[in-house]
Enzyme design. Structure first.
Site, short mmCIF file in Angstrom:
data_model
loop_
_atom_site.label_atom_id
_atom_site.label_comp_id
_atom_site.label_asym_id
_atom_site.label_seq_id
_atom_site.Cartn_x
_atom_site.Cartn_y
_atom_site.Cartn_z
N HIS A 18 75.45 -54.91 113.64
CA HIS A 18 75.59 -54.47 112.24
C HIS A 18 74.25 -54.59 111.50
O HIS A 18 73.88 -53.71 110.72
CB HIS A 18 76.62 -55.35 111.50
CG HIS A 18 78.04 -55.20 111.96
ND1 HIS A 18 78.82 -56.26 112.35
CD2 HIS A 18 78.83 -54.09 112.09
CE1 HIS A 18 80.02 -55.83 112.69
NE2 HIS A 18 80.06 -54.52 112.55
N LYS A 42 93.71 -53.80 112.29
CA LYS A 42 93.10 -55.04 112.80
C LYS A 42 93.58 -56.25 112.03
O LYS A 42 93.59 -56.24 110.79
CB LYS A 42 91.57 -54.97 112.65
CG LYS A 42 90.87 -54.06 113.63
CD LYS A 42 89.37 -54.17 113.41
CE LYS A 42 88.59 -53.21 114.29
NZ LYS A 42 87.18 -53.12 113.87
N ARG A 91 78.11 -46.45 119.01
CA ARG A 91 77.61 -47.13 120.21
C ARG A 91 77.87 -46.23 121.41
O ARG A 91 77.18 -45.26 121.64
CB ARG A 91 78.29 -48.50 120.37
CG ARG A 91 77.84 -49.52 119.35
CD ARG A 91 78.77 -50.69 119.30
NE ARG A 91 80.13 -50.25 118.99
CZ ARG A 91 81.16 -51.05 118.74
NH1 ARG A 91 80.98 -52.34 118.79
NH2 ARG A 91 82.34 -50.57 118.46
N SER A 129 82.38 -56.95 117.35
CA SER A 129 82.97 -58.18 116.79
C SER A 129 84.10 -58.65 117.70
O SER A 129 84.26 -59.86 117.92
CB SER A 129 83.50 -57.91 115.39
OG SER A 129 82.46 -57.50 114.54
O1 PNS Z 1 84.69 -52.16 111.17
P1 PNS Z 1 85.87 -51.22 111.25
O2 PNS Z 1 87.16 -52.01 111.39
O3 PNS Z 1 85.72 -50.19 112.33
O4 PNS Z 1 85.92 -50.44 109.87
C1 PNS Z 1 86.95 -49.53 109.57
C2 PNS Z 1 87.06 -49.32 108.05
C3 PNS Z 1 87.32 -50.64 107.35
C4 PNS Z 1 85.76 -48.71 107.53
C5 PNS Z 1 88.23 -48.33 107.79
O5 PNS Z 1 89.42 -48.85 108.32
C6 PNS Z 1 88.41 -48.02 106.30
O6 PNS Z 1 87.67 -47.22 105.76
N1 PNS Z 1 89.40 -48.68 105.65
C7 PNS Z 1 89.71 -48.45 104.24
C8 PNS Z 1 90.89 -47.45 104.10
C9 PNS Z 1 90.39 -46.06 104.36
O7 PNS Z 1 89.73 -45.45 103.52
N2 PNS Z 1 90.66 -45.54 105.58
C10 PNS Z 1 90.11 -44.27 106.06
C11 PNS Z 1 90.84 -43.04 105.60
S1 PNS Z 1 92.57 -43.07 105.90
#
Ligand code: PNS
Length: 165
Positions: A18, A42, A91, A129
């Site tokens: 990150h 998650k 990645r 992670s």
């Molecule tokens: O590190 P991650 O878990 O891959 O991140 C995913 C994250 C948190 C960016 C994604 O789940 C997110 O944007 N969550 C907020 C809700 C949202 O806007 N979801 C996407 C459109 S439905």
């Protein structure tokens, strides 16, 4: 006008991968807002406060960044912060399908914010992670994959050392 990107994620916990993304992002954008959002898929190991603390400590050398949290949709946060872009790291090929879906949904929800993918540094291609948490949970040494504060917090979380007072 200032070019601002939101770098969103669960950051459970922040890894050196990150941090590499933040460094790369700052070569393209004037400011990066690192924001913890909720990924409903998650369950997290660390609380929001713990994650924020680790992010703050790990990114303290950077000047053009902000650290935040938001409970709703990523694009709503992006609009609220007048962001030009959403920054995501790519990645291996295994990331592609999920990232593609996320980016397309975000574009459908708000056409003004572009998703920008940057390739993570080669050293961090296999760092995530999740795999770090798995290794740390069995006492595996994750030094060099995470910032020192995260290494410490993982050991505390999994009871490999006692909490510092
Ligand atoms: O590190 P991650 O878990 O891959 O991140 C995913 C994250 C948190 C960016 C994604 O789940 C997110 O944007 N969550 C907020 C809700 C949202 O806007 N979801 C996407 C459109 S439905």
């Amino acid at each position: 006008m200032e070019k601002v990107a939101i770098y969103p994620g669960s950051f459970d916990p922040i890894t050196n991968g990150h941090i590499d993304m933040v460094e790369r992002g700052l070569r393209l954008f004037d400011k990066i807002i690192v924001c913890i959002l909720c990924n409903p898929g998650k369950e997290t190991l660390f609380t929001i406060e713990e994650r924020l603390e680790m992010i703050r400590e790990s990114l303290k050398k950077f000047t053009n960044i902000e650290i935040d949290r938001f409970d709703g949709l990523l694009v709503d946060y992006g609009a609220k912060r007048n962001a030009n872009a959403i920054l995501r790291g790519m990645r291996a090929v295994s990331d592609f399908e999920y990232e593609f879906q996320l980016a397309l949904m975000n574009r459908k929800l708000n056409r003004k914010i572009q998703t920008v993918f940057l390739m993570t540094g080669f050293r961090w291609i296999f760092t995530s992670s999740s795999i770090i948490k798995e290794a740390a949970s069995f006492g595996g040494d994750v030094t060099g994959m995470v910032p020192p504060i995260v290494n410490q917090k993982l050991k505390e979380k999994f009871n490999f050392i006692s909490k510092s007072s």
